[in-house]
Design a protein around this motif. Structure first.
Motif, PDB file in Angstrom:
ATOM      1  N   LEU A   1      -5.040   6.251   5.558  1.00  0.00           N
ATOM      2  CA  LEU A   1      -5.047   6.832   4.219  1.00  0.00           C
ATOM      3  C   LEU A   1      -4.366   5.928   3.198  1.00  0.00           C
ATOM      4  O   LEU A   1      -4.696   5.986   2.006  1.00  0.00           O
ATOM      5  CB  LEU A   1      -4.378   8.210   4.231  1.00  0.00           C
ATOM      6  N   HIS A   2      -3.432   5.085   3.623  1.00  0.00           N
ATOM      7  CA  HIS A   2      -2.837   4.123   2.695  1.00  0.00           C
ATOM      8  C   HIS A   2      -3.914   3.220   2.097  1.00  0.00           C
ATOM      9  O   HIS A   2      -3.846   2.870   0.915  1.00  0.00           O
ATOM     10  CB  HIS A   2      -1.804   3.255   3.429  1.00  0.00           C
TER      11      HIS A   2
ATOM     12  N   LYS B   1       0.847  -1.193   0.000  1.00  0.00           N
ATOM     13  CA  LYS B   1       0.000   0.000   0.000  1.00  0.00           C
ATOM     14  C   LYS B   1       0.888   1.251   0.000  1.00  0.00           C
ATOM     15  O   LYS B   1       1.982   1.224   0.559  1.00  0.00           O
ATOM     16  CB  LYS B   1      -0.884   0.015   1.249  1.00  0.00           C
ATOM     17  N   PRO B   2       0.459   2.333  -0.613  1.00  0.00           N
ATOM     18  CA  PRO B   2      -0.845   2.595  -1.233  1.00  0.00           C
ATOM     19  C   PRO B   2      -0.924   2.262  -2.722  1.00  0.00           C
ATOM     20  O   PRO B   2      -1.844   2.718  -3.405  1.00  0.00           O
ATOM     21  CB  PRO B   2      -0.996   4.102  -1.023  1.00  0.00           C
TER      22      PRO B   2
ATOM     23  N   ALA C   1      -5.417  -4.473  -4.397  1.00  0.00           N
ATOM     24  CA  ALA C   1      -6.817  -4.199  -4.739  1.00  0.00           C
ATOM     25  C   ALA C   1      -7.136  -4.705  -6.142  1.00  0.00           C
ATOM     26  O   ALA C   1      -8.202  -5.299  -6.381  1.00  0.00           O
ATOM     27  CB  ALA C   1      -7.090  -2.706  -4.634  1.00  0.00           C
ATOM     28  N   THR C   2      -6.233  -4.497  -7.074  1.00  0.00           N
ATOM     29  CA  THR C   2      -6.435  -5.001  -8.432  1.00  0.00           C
ATOM     30  C   THR C   2      -6.479  -6.527  -8.439  1.00  0.00           C
ATOM     31  O   THR C   2      -7.283  -7.131  -9.165  1.00  0.00           O
ATOM     32  CB  THR C   2      -5.311  -4.496  -9.346  1.00  0.00           C
ATOM     33  N   ALA C   3      -5.640  -7.155  -7.617  1.00  0.00           N
ATOM     34  CA  ALA C   3      -5.644  -8.615  -7.530  1.00  0.00           C
ATOM     35  C   ALA C   3      -6.976  -9.131  -6.979  1.00  0.00           C
ATOM     36  O   ALA C   3      -7.467 -10.184  -7.412  1.00  0.00           O
ATOM     37  CB  ALA C   3      -4.486  -9.085  -6.653  1.00  0.00           C
TER      38      ALA C   3
ATOM     39  N   GLY D   1      -7.386   1.961  -2.674  1.00  0.00           N
ATOM     40  CA  GLY D   1      -8.670   1.806  -3.338  1.00  0.00           C
ATOM     41  C   GLY D   1      -8.855   2.789  -4.472  1.00  0.00           C
ATOM     42  O   GLY D   1      -9.351   2.442  -5.548  1.00  0.00           O
ATOM     43  N   ARG D   2      -8.466   4.024  -4.248  1.00  0.00           N
ATOM     44  CA  ARG D   2      -8.564   5.043  -5.292  1.00  0.00           C
ATOM     45  C   ARG D   2      -7.695   4.667  -6.489  1.00  0.00           C
ATOM     46  O   ARG D   2      -8.117   4.789  -7.646  1.00  0.00           O
ATOM     47  CB  ARG D   2      -8.095   6.389  -4.751  1.00  0.00           C
ATOM     48  N   ALA D   3      -6.459   4.239  -6.211  1.00  0.00           N
ATOM     49  CA  ALA D   3      -5.529   3.905  -7.286  1.00  0.00           C
ATOM     50  C   ALA D   3      -6.040   2.742  -8.132  1.00  0.00           C
ATOM     51  O   ALA D   3      -5.734   2.647  -9.322  1.00  0.00           O
ATOM     52  CB  ALA D   3      -4.159   3.574  -6.716  1.00  0.00           C
TER      53      ALA D   3
END
Length: 251
Positions: free
Chosen positions: A187-188, A160-161, A166-168, A193-195
C-alpha cells in the motif's frame, strides 16, 4: 477514451523480485547483526520488523516490508540493538546491498521490460532500499541499464508513501502524471502513486500483500508484474505508437 500509459514506475522488492525468496535470508542476517549475536534479541527484532522467525513470513505493511533503512535501524535501536542508529543504518545498507547478489527475479521480468521499451514506454524503479542496493539488485536480475530512472530512500526525494520519488520520475521522463502508472506490492506504493496523481496504480501479489490487503486502494491487482502489458491493452491504455517523451503525449 483514456490516455495511454507512457511510463511505468515500479517498486523493486516484491514487484520485480520475489520478496520472500530474496529477503527472508537477508532479514535474518540483518537482525543477527543488529542483535550483536544475541539469538533472543535477533528473534525479537525480526518480530518487531514483521518477520515471523518461525514461518519466515513477512507481514504486509510491516517495518521490513515497507520502511527504509533509517526507519528500521531506529526501530531496532529502540528495541535494544547495542549499535547507534547511524552505525546500524550504515551496516544494514551494507548487508542489504550485499544480499542483492542472491536476488530472485520474478520470472520473465527482463522480457517485460523489453516489451515496454519496444512500445516506446519509459520505466523506473522507486524503492525503500538504498540506491546502491537498487542498482545491485537490478544488475543481478538483468535490468540494470534498462531503466530510465532509479531512486532509493537516500536519493533525496523522500520515502514512501510520500510522492517525492514518483514526482521525480515524472520530471525525469518529461511525462505528466496522467500518462503514468505505479506498480507495487504494498500500500505504500499505491499511496505514493496516488499522492503523485498517477492515473493508474496497480498492485501485484509477488510481495508481502494479499489481494485483500490491496483491493481497497489499488485500481487493479495482478498475480505478477508480467501481466501488465495485457492489462494495459485490455484497458485501451497501451501506446499505439512510439513517442518522444519530450513532446506533448496527447499529440
Amino acid at each position: 477514451m483514456a490516455d495511454p500509459i507512457l511510463g511505468v514506475l515500479f517498486d523493486k522488492d516484491g514487484t520485480l523480485v520475489d520478496y520472500s525468496a530474496t529477503w527472508a535470508p537477508i532479514n535474518v542476517a540483518a537482525a543477527c547483526f543488529a542483535a550483536d549475536g544475541d539469538p533472543d534479541l535477533a528473534e525479537h527484532l525480526l518480530r518487531i520488523g514483521g518477520h515471523d522467525p518461525v514461518t519466515g513470513r513477512i507481514a504486509a505493511g510491516s517495518l521490513l516490508a515497507a520502511s527504509h533503512t533509517i526507519e528500521i535501524a531506529q526501530a531496532w535501536r529502540n528495541a535494544g540493538s547495542p549499535f547507534t542508529a547511524a552505525a546500524l543504518t550504515c551496516e544494514l545498507d551494507r548487508i542489504f546491498t550485499e544480499g542483492a547478489a542472491a536476488a530472485v527475479a520474478v520470472p520473465n521480468v527482463v522480457q517485460l521490460f523489453q516489451e515496454l521499451h519496444g512500445a516506446g514506454m519509459r520505466s523506473g524503479v522507486a524503492t525503500s532500499d538504498s540506491v546502491a542496493g537498487a542498482h545491485a539488485t537490478l544488475r543481478t536480475i538483468g535490468l540494470d541499464g534498462l531503466l530510465d530512472f532509479v531512486a532509493g530512500y537516500d536519493s533525496g526525494h523522500g520515502g514512501k508513501p510520500e510522492p517525492g520519488m514518483a514526482t521525480a520520475f515524472s520530471k525525469a521522463t518529461g511525462l505528466p502524471p496522467y500518462a503514468l502508472a505505479m506498480v507495487g506490492d504494498n500500500l505504500h506504493d499505491i499511496r505514493m502513486g496516488r499522492a503523485a496523481a498517477f492515473s493508474l496504480c496497480v498492485g501485484v501479489l509477488t510481495g508481502t500483500s494479499t489481494r485483500q490487503d490491496l483491493e481497497a486502494e489499488a485500481d487493479h491487482i495482478l498475480d505478477d508484474v508480467t501481466h501488465l502489458p495485457h492489462l494495459l491493452q485490455h484497458l485501451g491504455r497501451w501506446p499505439s505508437r512510439q513517442f518522444d517523451a519530450g513532446a506533448n503525449p496527447r499529440g
